[in-house]
Design a protein around this motif. Structure first.
Motif, short mmCIF file in Angstrom:
data_model
loop_
_atom_site.label_atom_id
_atom_site.label_comp_id
_atom_site.label_asym_id
_atom_site.label_seq_id
_atom_site.Cartn_x
_atom_site.Cartn_y
_atom_site.Cartn_z
N LYS A 6 -22.05 -16.31 27.38
CA LYS A 6 -21.38 -16.29 28.69
C LYS A 6 -21.33 -14.88 29.25
N LYS A 7 -21.16 -13.92 28.34
CA LYS A 7 -21.18 -12.53 28.79
C LYS A 7 -22.22 -11.81 27.94
N GLN A 32 -22.86 -12.45 33.55
CA GLN A 32 -21.77 -13.40 33.30
C GLN A 32 -22.07 -14.67 34.08
N GLU A 33 -22.10 -15.80 33.39
CA GLU A 33 -22.33 -17.10 34.03
C GLU A 33 -23.58 -17.08 34.90
N GLY A 34 -24.64 -16.47 34.40
CA GLY A 34 -25.93 -16.50 35.12
C GLY A 34 -26.07 -15.48 36.22
N ARG A 35 -25.01 -14.70 36.45
CA ARG A 35 -25.07 -13.70 37.52
C ARG A 35 -24.89 -12.30 36.96
N SER A 361 -28.05 -13.46 41.28
CA SER A 361 -28.55 -14.12 40.07
C SER A 361 -29.15 -13.12 39.10
N ASN A 387 -31.74 -16.83 36.31
CA ASN A 387 -30.33 -17.25 36.40
C ASN A 387 -29.60 -17.14 35.07
N ARG A 389 -30.84 -17.31 32.08
CA ARG A 389 -31.45 -18.06 30.97
C ARG A 389 -32.81 -17.46 30.65
#
Ligand SMILES: [Zn+2]
Length: 403
Positions: A6-7, A32-35, A361, A387, A389
């Motif tokens: 997540k981080k 964090q969370e893809g950003r 992103s 993003n 991933r």
């Protein structure tokens, strides 16, 4: 694909933000969370974060002009087979091109059309499962009897271009119109007549706009380009020999230019050396670099596009040559990457690509070595992250990277 924690902290030897900022030595950012939660994060204690200290990190690249249904091969039999192939035959070829693009750090493409509409069908079939963002024109529009059959079709008898556009049933992403012939290899700067009248072109752009489609126009020469820009197209494709007035017009209106200069260096390298056509292609490329230098001074929004699928222009690898040509025309490496990342993402209206900035992103590529190895090091992409991933199956990222 493997999701980041997540981080996650990313430590880069060098970082290029793609917004035109200077190269950051020991760049560090937090996902964090893809950003990107924080771009200039403080360097963490040794052993934590993901280590790319021997790499340059740059934003995911956009190739704003490809033909996924064609390979760059120069073998005439293979080229003909690809032009005639049915969808079942072409789908694996398209998948191969997508892998090649990702392996060179390309995360999004805008397709310029194919005669059968296979690429559009592929996009519909694969949808969100495709890691590469593919924007499709389906089949391009050209005038009957003029250049364009290989990538499209023409309006029905008695139907105007605008009527044909309004009647279209495909859920495409953008419209492609062909408004000139090909660049001549033997008559230096020879201009072909526009394919459509000014009113017809403007009506087609309005019809496309009503359906939410920006318009990309294939146009070489002064008159075909002028008409397309004045009709309100979003981008000029190729634009060889368009001239200074058109560059100013495009700078004023914010029209994008996708110069595809590498098509000509590829021809020059492919056609028999010392021949008139090879020599003509080389001169065309030089003339295009002069226009690019002027475009840079005038502030024209140049987006990198390769025309991959054209003879000798390979998916992914073509980006290296196109970037090299931008740099020959006077663009720095950070400017060339801005053309490919930020301008490309704006042209495609793609929030998941673009510059590396807090809040955007986490879409980037890590390439081996320092920025001075670019653009050649795009052939040595260590990993691609979209993003937040990390793609598992490109280049050397066959296993999840250690946290
Ligand atoms: Zn094209």
């Amino acid at each position: 694909m493997y999701a980041c924690d997540k981080k996650t902290i990313i430590r880069a030897g060098w970082l290029i933000d793609g917004a035109g900022g200077p190269v950051r030595r020991h760049g560090c950012f937090r996902i964090q969370e893809g950003r990107i939660a924080e771009l200039d994060a403080s360097w963490p204690a040794a052993g934590s974060g993901m280590d790319f200290t021997d790499c340059t990190i740059l934003p995911g690249l956009v190739d704003a002009h490809v033909h996924l249904s064609m390979s760059g091969t120069t073998d005439p039999e293979t080229r003909q087979w690809q032009l005639d192939a049915d969808y079942a035959g072409m789908a694996p070829v398209i998948s191969g091109h997508i892998r090649d693009l990702l392996a060179h750090g390309v995360v999004a493409v805008r397709d310029g059309g194919d005669h059968h509409g296979h690429v559009h069908r592929y996009r519909l079939d694969h949808g969100d499962a495709c890691p590469l963002a593919v924007r499709t024109a389906g089949r391009a529009w050209h005038r009957k009897g003029r250049y364009g059959r290989l990538i499209g079709r023409f309006p029905a008898e008695g139907q105007s271009l605008g009527e044909a556009v309004s009647a279209g049933t495909d859920a495409i992403d953008h419209l492609k119109i062909v408004n000139s012939g090909l660049n001549s290899l033997t008559g230096f700067g020879k201009e072909t007549a526009p394919q459509f009248g000014a009113e017809e072109l403007a009506a087609a752009v309005r019809a496309a706009s009503a359906r939410g489609w920006p318009v990309m126009v294939h146009a070489n020469g002064r008159e075909p380009v002028r008409m397309a820009v004045e009709a309100g197209c979003r981008s000029i494709e190729h634009g060889f020999f368009m001239g200074e007035d058109n560059l100013k017009r495009m700078a004023d209106r914010g029209t994008f230019w996708v110069p595809t200069a590498g098509t000509m260096t590829a021809y020059a390298a492919t056609l028999p050396g010392g021949g008139a056509e090879s020599d003509g292609a080389r001169r065309n490329a030089e003339a295009q670099l002069e226009q690019l230098a002027r475009a840079r001074e005038l502030g024209v929004r140049v987006a990198l596009g390769t025309d991959a699928g054209s003879m000798g222009v390979f998916h992914g690898a073509g980006v290296i040559e196109e970037m090299r040509l931008l740099m020959s025309a006077g663009y720095s490496i950070t400017e060339a990457i801005r053309c490919a990342a930020t301008n490309g993402a704006e042209l495609l209206n793609l929030p998941e690509a673009g510059p590396l900035k807090a809040g955007r992103s986490a879409t980037f590529a890590a390439v081996d070595g320092p920025p001075s190895d670019l653009p050649e090091s795009l052939g040595r992409v260590r990993c691609v992250c979209i993003n937040g991933r990390f793609l598992a199956d490109i280049g050397r990222t066959s296993k999840p990277l250690p946290p």
